[in-house]
Design a protein around this motif. Structure first.
Motif, PDB file in Angstrom:
ATOM      1  N   CYS A 158      -7.104  -5.091   2.575  1.00 56.83           N
ATOM      2  CA  CYS A 158      -6.888  -3.815   3.250  1.00 56.83           C
ATOM      3  C   CYS A 158      -7.722  -2.736   2.569  1.00 56.83           C
ATOM      4  N   SER A 159      -8.109  -1.734   3.333  1.00 52.75           N
ATOM      5  CA  SER A 159      -8.854  -0.620   2.762  1.00 52.75           C
ATOM      6  C   SER A 159      -8.887   0.541   3.746  1.00 52.75           C
ATOM      7  N   SER A 160      -9.346   1.668   3.253  1.00 57.69           N
ATOM      8  CA  SER A 160      -9.503   2.844   4.104  1.00 57.69           C
ATOM      9  C   SER A 160     -10.692   2.650   5.025  1.00 57.69           C
ATOM     10  N   GLY A 211      -0.152   0.568  -4.932  1.00 53.92           N
ATOM     11  CA  GLY A 211      -1.388   0.946  -4.262  1.00 53.92           C
ATOM     12  C   GLY A 211      -1.430   2.332  -3.655  1.00 53.92           C
ATOM     13  N   ASN A 212      -0.373   3.125  -3.764  1.00 57.44           N
ATOM     14  CA  ASN A 212      -0.325   4.410  -3.069  1.00 57.44           C
ATOM     15  C   ASN A 212      -0.566   5.584  -4.012  1.00 57.44           C
ATOM     16  N   PHE A 234     -12.012  10.767 -10.173  1.00 55.06           N
ATOM     17  CA  PHE A 234     -11.047  10.718  -9.080  1.00 55.06           C
ATOM     18  C   PHE A 234      -9.780  10.022  -9.566  1.00 55.06           C
ATOM     19  N   ALA A 235      -8.971  10.734 -10.325  1.00 57.91           N
ATOM     20  CA  ALA A 235      -7.743  10.144 -10.866  1.00 57.91           C
ATOM     21  C   ALA A 235      -6.530  10.809 -10.218  1.00 57.91           C
ATOM     22  N   ARG A 236      -5.642   9.975  -9.703  1.00 57.99           N
ATOM     23  CA  ARG A 236      -4.398  10.468  -9.109  1.00 57.99           C
ATOM     24  C   ARG A 236      -3.273   9.552  -9.558  1.00 57.99           C
ATOM     25  N   ARG A 237      -2.085  10.098  -9.592  1.00 57.20           N
ATOM     26  CA  ARG A 237      -0.913   9.289  -9.923  1.00 57.20           C
ATOM     27  C   ARG A 237      -0.515   8.469  -8.702  1.00 57.20           C
ATOM     28  N   ARG A 238      -0.074   7.267  -8.973  1.00 48.54           N
ATOM     29  CA  ARG A 238       0.447   6.409  -7.909  1.00 48.54           C
ATOM     30  C   ARG A 238       1.954   6.604  -7.810  1.00 48.54           C
ATOM     31  N   TYR A 239       2.470   6.387  -6.588  1.00 47.56           N
ATOM     32  CA  TYR A 239       3.902   6.547  -6.353  1.00 47.56           C
ATOM     33  C   TYR A 239       4.320   5.755  -5.126  1.00 47.56           C
ATOM     34  N   CYS A 249       0.818  -1.219   0.000  1.00 49.85           N
ATOM     35  CA  CYS A 249       0.000   0.000   0.000  1.00 49.85           C
ATOM     36  C   CYS A 249       0.851   1.268   0.000  1.00 49.85           C
ATOM     37  N   CYS A 250       2.124   1.161   0.349  1.00 56.34           N
ATOM     38  CA  CYS A 250       3.023   2.317   0.360  1.00 56.34           C
ATOM     39  C   CYS A 250       3.790   2.462  -0.952  1.00 56.34           C
TER      40      CYS A 250
END
Length: 191
Positions: free
Chosen positions: A135-137, A39-40, A91-96, A34-35
């Motif tokens: 896992c989830s928020s 997944g981040n 809701f689009a964001r880049r993962r890193y 997730c980090c």
């Protein structure tokens, strides 16, 4: 004063993590996917970035080397570039990969009292998680957290006005670099 209620803003999430740990539901044996870029896509507010910057300064971790790592993360994952829209996603964001991930289970090098809210609220849903498979928020805990500090919205606005930031949220590296443009790496943001 900004930062005075830092612990209050995170307390319910830290308590949730502790109770999950006691139940045997934790990230202890997980790879930390997730980090990573898998997944981040974590974004933080100016106030969360301010808290994190203060922690890094107090721990003597805010260095030229850290700034270089933040810039490298921004460049490698193109965090400063707009995300192409396909018209289907709002809701689009880049993962890193988070620059504070240590490539091991429980791989975050930031103390819970200073972590971004979203990081604290992203938890295993069962015991024995090895690779982020369940896992989830915890949206209920994250929503409850929003009501713990009545000054939080104002504190975010104070920072935005003082530094003329137009952003509501940025990736962790971008938000920290926004602060570094205002405050040299060897100074505390509370001077």
């Amino acid at each position: 004063m900004i930062g005075d209620s830092r612990r209050l803003r995170r307390d319910n999430l830290i308590q949730l993590m502790g109770s999950l740990e006691q139940e045997g539901t934790s990230c202890r044996d997980c790879s930390g996917v997730c980090c990573t870029f898998v997944g981040n896509s974590m974004q933080i507010t100016p106030l969360e970035a301010w808290d994190l910057h203060l922690y890094l300064v107090m721990e003597k971790r805010w260095t030229v080397g850290l700034e270089e790592r933040l810039l490298e993360t921004i460049k490698n994952f193109r965090l400063d570039q707009p995300v192409p829209s396909n018209g289907l996603r709002n809701f689009a964001r880049r993962r890193y990969t988070c620059p504070f991930f240590k490539d091991q289970a429980l791989g975050c090098s930031i103390a819970p009292e200073w972590k971004p809210y979203g990081c604290l609220g992203f938890n295993a849903r069962s015991g024995g998680v090895k690779d982020g498979e369940n896992c989830s928020s915890r949206l209920d805990a994250l929503e409850a957290r929003e009501h713990l500090d009545p000054n939080e919205a104002n504190d975010n606005n104070v920072l935005r006005e003082k530094y003329q930031w137009s952003w509501q949220k940025l990736s962790i590296p971008e938000a920290l670099m926004a602060i570094s443009q205002e405050i040299p790496f060897n100074q505390s943001p509370h001077n």
